[in-house]
Design a protein around this motif. Structure first.
Motif, PDB file in Angstrom:
ATOM      1  N   ALA A 226       0.839  -1.200   0.000  1.00  0.00           N
ATOM      2  CA  ALA A 226       0.000   0.000   0.000  1.00  0.00           C
ATOM      3  C   ALA A 226       0.874   1.251   0.000  1.00  0.00           C
ATOM      4  CB  ALA A 226      -0.924   0.000   1.211  1.00  0.00           C
ATOM      5  N   ALA A 227       1.969   1.221   0.754  1.00  0.00           N
ATOM      6  CA  ALA A 227       2.879   2.370   0.781  1.00  0.00           C
ATOM      7  C   ALA A 227       3.482   2.608  -0.592  1.00  0.00           C
ATOM      8  CB  ALA A 227       3.985   2.132   1.812  1.00  0.00           C
ATOM      9  N   ARG A 228       3.899   1.518  -1.229  1.00  0.00           N
ATOM     10  CA  ARG A 228       4.497   1.647  -2.559  1.00  0.00           C
ATOM     11  C   ARG A 228       3.492   2.246  -3.537  1.00  0.00           C
ATOM     12  NH1 ARG A 228       5.667  -3.208  -2.923  1.00  0.00           N
ATOM     13  NH2 ARG A 228       7.714  -3.019  -1.912  1.00  0.00           N
ATOM     14  N   ALA A 229       2.242   1.833  -3.430  1.00  0.00           N
ATOM     15  CA  ALA A 229       1.205   2.381  -4.315  1.00  0.00           C
ATOM     16  C   ALA A 229       1.012   3.880  -4.071  1.00  0.00           C
ATOM     17  CB  ALA A 229      -0.107   1.628  -4.100  1.00  0.00           C
ATOM     18  N   ASP A 230       1.067   4.293  -2.806  1.00  0.00           N
ATOM     19  CA  ASP A 230       0.930   5.726  -2.498  1.00  0.00           C
ATOM     20  C   ASP A 230       2.082   6.526  -3.100  1.00  0.00           C
ATOM     21  OD1 ASP A 230      -1.429   5.420  -1.142  1.00  0.00           O
ATOM     22  OD2 ASP A 230      -0.550   5.536   0.865  1.00  0.00           O
ATOM     23  N   PHE A 231       3.307   6.015  -2.964  1.00  0.00           N
ATOM     24  CA  PHE A 231       4.459   6.725  -3.517  1.00  0.00           C
ATOM     25  C   PHE A 231       4.368   6.809  -5.043  1.00  0.00           C
ATOM     26  CE2 PHE A 231       6.885   5.077   0.389  1.00  0.00           C
ATOM     27  CZ  PHE A 231       6.559   6.209   1.121  1.00  0.00           C
ATOM     28  N   GLN A 232       3.897   5.750  -5.658  1.00  0.00           N
ATOM     29  CA  GLN A 232       3.756   5.756  -7.121  1.00  0.00           C
ATOM     30  C   GLN A 232       2.698   6.764  -7.551  1.00  0.00           C
ATOM     31  OE1 GLN A 232       2.978   1.605  -7.885  1.00  0.00           O
ATOM     32  NE2 GLN A 232       5.155   1.093  -8.092  1.00  0.00           N
ATOM     33  N   ARG A 233       1.619   6.835  -6.775  1.00  0.00           N
ATOM     34  CA  ARG A 233       0.570   7.812  -7.109  1.00  0.00           C
ATOM     35  C   ARG A 233       1.115   9.227  -6.987  1.00  0.00           C
ATOM     36  NH1 ARG A 233      -5.101   8.292  -7.208  1.00  0.00           N
ATOM     37  NH2 ARG A 233      -5.482  10.349  -8.115  1.00  0.00           N
ATOM     38  N   ALA A 234       1.904   9.496  -5.937  1.00  0.00           N
ATOM     39  CA  ALA A 234       2.499  10.821  -5.769  1.00  0.00           C
ATOM     40  C   ALA A 234       3.401  11.157  -6.935  1.00  0.00           C
ATOM     41  CB  ALA A 234       3.281  10.887  -4.458  1.00  0.00           C
ATOM     42  N   ARG A 235       4.209  10.191  -7.363  1.00  0.00           N
ATOM     43  CA  ARG A 235       5.115  10.424  -8.482  1.00  0.00           C
ATOM     44  C   ARG A 235       4.345  10.667  -9.772  1.00  0.00           C
ATOM     45  NH1 ARG A 235       7.901   6.184  -7.871  1.00  0.00           N
ATOM     46  NH2 ARG A 235       9.630   7.070  -6.656  1.00  0.00           N
ATOM     47  N   GLY A 236       3.194   9.999  -9.919  1.00  0.00           N
ATOM     48  CA  GLY A 236       2.370  10.218 -11.103  1.00  0.00           C
ATOM     49  C   GLY A 236       1.768  11.610 -11.157  1.00  0.00           C
ATOM     50  N   ILE A 237       1.516  12.182 -10.000  1.00  0.00           N
ATOM     51  CA  ILE A 237       0.979  13.542  -9.927  1.00  0.00           C
ATOM     52  C   ILE A 237       2.083  14.564 -10.151  1.00  0.00           C
ATOM     53  CG2 ILE A 237      -0.118  15.240  -8.401  1.00  0.00           C
ATOM     54  CD1 ILE A 237      -1.477  12.794  -7.011  1.00  0.00           C
ATOM     55  N   ASP A 238       3.227  14.326  -9.504  1.00  0.00           N
ATOM     56  CA  ASP A 238       4.362  15.246  -9.567  1.00  0.00           C
ATOM     57  C   ASP A 238       5.629  14.407  -9.603  1.00  0.00           C
ATOM     58  OD1 ASP A 238       6.423  17.036  -9.181  1.00  0.00           O
ATOM     59  OD2 ASP A 238       5.595  17.956  -7.371  1.00  0.00           O
ATOM     60  N   GLY A 239       6.284  14.419 -10.734  1.00  0.00           N
ATOM     61  CA  GLY A 239       7.471  13.586 -10.914  1.00  0.00           C
ATOM     62  C   GLY A 239       8.584  13.871  -9.939  1.00  0.00           C
ATOM     63  N   HIS A 240       8.549  15.058  -9.320  1.00  0.00           N
ATOM     64  CA  HIS A 240       9.589  15.423  -8.356  1.00  0.00           C
ATOM     65  C   HIS A 240       9.082  15.335  -6.921  1.00  0.00           C
ATOM     66  CE1 HIS A 240      12.054  16.806 -11.691  1.00  0.00           C
ATOM     67  NE2 HIS A 240      11.035  17.523 -12.117  1.00  0.00           N
ATOM     68  N   ALA A 241       7.906  14.754  -6.730  1.00  0.00           N
ATOM     69  CA  ALA A 241       7.272  14.787  -5.415  1.00  0.00           C
ATOM     70  C   ALA A 241       8.100  14.112  -4.343  1.00  0.00           C
ATOM     71  CB  ALA A 241       5.890  14.128  -5.492  1.00  0.00           C
ATOM     72  N   LEU A 242       8.828  13.062  -4.705  1.00  0.00           N
ATOM     73  CA  LEU A 242       9.573  12.314  -3.700  1.00  0.00           C
ATOM     74  C   LEU A 242      10.973  12.851  -3.470  1.00  0.00           C
ATOM     75  CD1 LEU A 242       8.456   8.709  -4.649  1.00  0.00           C
ATOM     76  CD2 LEU A 242       7.871   9.946  -2.584  1.00  0.00           C
ATOM     77  N   ALA A 243      11.398  13.823  -4.265  1.00  0.00           N
ATOM     78  CA  ALA A 243      12.753  14.360  -4.114  1.00  0.00           C
ATOM     79  C   ALA A 243      12.880  15.070  -2.774  1.00  0.00           C
ATOM     80  CB  ALA A 243      13.070  15.328  -5.247  1.00  0.00           C
ATOM     81  N   GLY A 244      13.806  14.608  -1.951  1.00  0.00           N
ATOM     82  CA  GLY A 244      14.052  15.252  -0.667  1.00  0.00           C
ATOM     83  C   GLY A 244      13.016  14.961   0.383  1.00  0.00           C
ATOM     84  N   SER A 245      12.076  14.034   0.103  1.00  0.00           N
ATOM     85  CA  SER A 245      11.059  13.737   1.100  1.00  0.00           C
ATOM     86  C   SER A 245      11.659  12.963   2.260  1.00  0.00           C
ATOM     87  CB  SER A 245       9.930  12.908   0.467  1.00  0.00           C
ATOM     88  OG  SER A 245       9.212  13.684  -0.458  1.00  0.00           O
ATOM     89  N   GLY A 246      11.148  13.209   3.429  1.00  0.00           N
ATOM     90  CA  GLY A 246      11.624  12.518   4.614  1.00  0.00           C
ATOM     91  C   GLY A 246      10.640  12.712   5.734  1.00  0.00           C
ATOM     92  N   ARG A 247      10.948  12.143   6.905  1.00  0.00           N
ATOM     93  CA  ARG A 247       9.985  12.197   7.983  1.00  0.00           C
ATOM     94  C   ARG A 247      10.495  13.006   9.162  1.00  0.00           C
ATOM     95  NH1 ARG A 247       9.055   6.296   9.443  1.00  0.00           N
ATOM     96  NH2 ARG A 247       8.088   7.339  11.210  1.00  0.00           N
ATOM     97  N   ALA A 248      11.637  13.653   9.018  1.00  0.00           N
ATOM     98  CA  ALA A 248      12.240  14.295  10.182  1.00  0.00           C
ATOM     99  C   ALA A 248      11.556  15.598  10.569  1.00  0.00           C
ATOM    100  CB  ALA A 248      13.722  14.565   9.915  1.00  0.00           C
ATOM    101  N   THR A 249      11.005  16.314   9.599  1.00  0.00           N
ATOM    102  CA  THR A 249      10.493  17.655   9.892  1.00  0.00           C
ATOM    103  C   THR A 249       9.037  17.772   9.492  1.00  0.00           C
ATOM    104  OG1 THR A 249      12.685  18.535   9.439  1.00  0.00           O
ATOM    105  CG2 THR A 249      10.898  20.130   9.565  1.00  0.00           C
ATOM    106  N   PRO A 250       8.100  17.549  10.407  1.00  0.00           N
ATOM    107  CA  PRO A 250       6.702  17.721  10.058  1.00  0.00           C
ATOM    108  C   PRO A 250       6.378  19.185   9.852  1.00  0.00           C
ATOM    109  CG  PRO A 250       6.919  17.345  12.402  1.00  0.00           C
ATOM    110  CD  PRO A 250       8.292  17.186  11.808  1.00  0.00           C
ATOM    111  N   GLY A 251       5.457  19.461   8.953  1.00  0.00           N
ATOM    112  CA  GLY A 251       5.061  20.856   8.728  1.00  0.00           C
ATOM    113  C   GLY A 251       4.518  21.054   7.346  1.00  0.00           C
ATOM    114  N   ALA A 252       4.161  22.286   7.039  1.00  0.00           N
ATOM    115  CA  ALA A 252       3.576  22.602   5.745  1.00  0.00           C
ATOM    116  C   ALA A 252       4.656  22.836   4.720  1.00  0.00           C
ATOM    117  CB  ALA A 252       2.698  23.855   5.867  1.00  0.00           C
TER     118      ALA A 252
END
Length: 263
Positions: A226-252
């Motif tokens: 399910a996680a992999r499907a979510d990441f793929q959907r994000a990439r389909g919306i924005d090809g750069h969506a996963l660049a620099g993504s991480g969990r260390a800093t929550p926020g807008a």
């Protein structure tokens, strides 16, 4: 309806219809025809700010503030332009004087918080957001920015309380649910984080960051497919969506938000 209001209404209609260049031309003519029309200058400046033309906006806004020195929207927009031009200290001085003159204006306190964040004055920023939230008519940006600031400082319990309130106060705002989800992820409350992302995505199915944050929550829960499907959907919306993504800093995304709309 006066001629001034008719021009503003027509310009707003053009903007909503995607005819931004036509709205800009209309407002340019209005500003040239009536030098005292602060409203036309302010709306025109908002177009220029949105198109990264802060220098042009600044000239208009200085004239608008000269015409209406106690107009919170004009002062806020001028300060936003100064901030974008790297003149944050000058913007802070403008807003400090404005909140001294108009201490019951939530828009000004919200923007005073934003500029203090830009200057690294986090205690002053938080105090400004708190002051805004104690007043009627508080912009949603004050609540949102406060939660981002608290999370960045590591005060996740306070950020959670803030963001739960934000989601309750603005249930139709996707960012409210996403910001709540990010703090829940940071607190390792992954099932609740995924549910908050569900709320964000129900409102905005193309919200790439919400797919990413839900993907992190699902991965932490061991739901790897399910996680992999979510990441793929994000990439389909924005090809750069996963660049620099991480969990260390929550926020807008994009830092704290200005509120510069017409009052």
């Amino acid at each position: 309806m006066s001629d001034r209001l008719a021009v503003l209404a027509r310009a707003a209609e053009l903007i909503r219809g995607g005819r931004v260049s036509d709205a800009e031309a209309l407002l340019q003519r209005a500003a040239a025809t009536d030098p005292r029309d602060a409203g036309a200058r302010l709306l025109l400046a908002s177009i220029l700010l949105a198109s990264a033309r802060a220098g042009e906006a600044l000239t208009l806004l200085e004239k608008a503030v000269a015409i209406s020195p106690d107009d919170p929207s004009a002062v806020s927009a001028l300060s936003a332009a100064l901030g974008r031009l790297g003149r944050a200290r000058e913007a802070a001085d403008r807003l400090r004087h404005a909140v001294e003159r108009l201490p019951d204006n939530a828009q000004l306190w919200t923007n005073f918080g934003v500029i203090n964040e830009q200057l690294g004055e986090m205690h002053a920023a938080l105090a400004a957001y708190d002051r805004a939230l104690a007043l009627p008519g508080t912009p949603a940006a004050a609540r949102m920015n406060r939660g981002v600031l608290l999370a960045a400082r590591g005060d996740l319990v306070a950020a959670l309380e803030n963001n739960q309130t934000f989601a309750a106060e603005a249930p139709r705002e996707p960012a409210a649910h996403l910001n709540l989800a990010e703090v829940l992820n940071a607190l390792e409350r992954y099932r609740e984080a995924a549910a908050a992302c569900d709320d964000a995505l129900a409102l905005a199915p193309e919200y790439a960051k919400a797919w990413i944050v839900r993907g992190f929550a699902r991965a932490a829960l061991g739901e790897l497919d399910a996680a992999r499907a979510d990441f793929q959907r994000a990439r389909g919306i924005d090809g750069h969506a996963l660049a620099g993504s991480g969990r260390a800093t929550p926020g807008a995304e994009g830092g704290s938000a200005w509120t510069v709309g017409l009052a």
